[in-house]
Design a protein around this motif. Sequence first.
Motif: not given
Length: 257
Positions: A190-196, A211-212, A217-222
């Motif tokens: 996730d480009g906006a993920g909380e960890v590098s 994801g696609n 990734l859809p929010a509910e899946l992430a």
Amino acid sequence: MSTPLKAGNARLKELRRLSRRSVRTERRLFLADGPKAVEGALAAGCVEELFLRPGAELPPGLDGSRPQAPVTLVEDRALDLLSDSVTPAGVVALCRAIDVPLTQALEGASLVAVCADVRDPGNAGTVIRCADAAGADAVVLAGDSVDLYNPKTLRASVGSAFHLPVAVERSAGAAVRAVQEAGLTVLATDGAGEVSLYDAPVAGRVAWLFGNEAWGLPAELAELAEHRVAIPIHGRAESLNLSTAAALCLYESARRR
């Protein structure tokens, strides 16, 4: 060998129906096109029959050291009809389906790639190839992902689709839950993920969730993942191609292990 089959041959017309996903799914058969795919299929022991143009070399695997398969000669123009390649290589194999149940793919696995709604066959095939190269134990094509047996998927895997277990799960959420029940930590890219990526816990038993290509990734899946991981972008690029991101993540797990 018998006289080469011609383009109007009824059997070849029936084989051409395997160009449709619905027919492949129903019959649990597919066509492997080109030397790499055919060599991998022969090594995996899933070839029902091999089709060659007259004068073509037998591929590795028909020399007695690997599983054998009957060979049928087919005229050039007729064989081209079984291939979707711009420049057909002159060898096509009729194969039994090779995907395995999800529970079987996850049994004892410590590094898994899960593709959720990955629609591009080139990306899916390249992820399978990267997973194979990084020493992953399995790949899961989940949700509305492209068919494993799409000729472009198989071609992009360069034989790797035959090297490691690949499971197909219609529900992406069910795939993630099955991975967690198997004891793996799910890391969602996730480009906006909380960890590098550099700090993420990637060295243990891990399943990477990709994801696609267009919307990720859809929010509910992430949210099902234990961690959402961002790959640092040091230059001005907006993002990374899916298969490139997968290669970086899988190899970071392999490096730290």
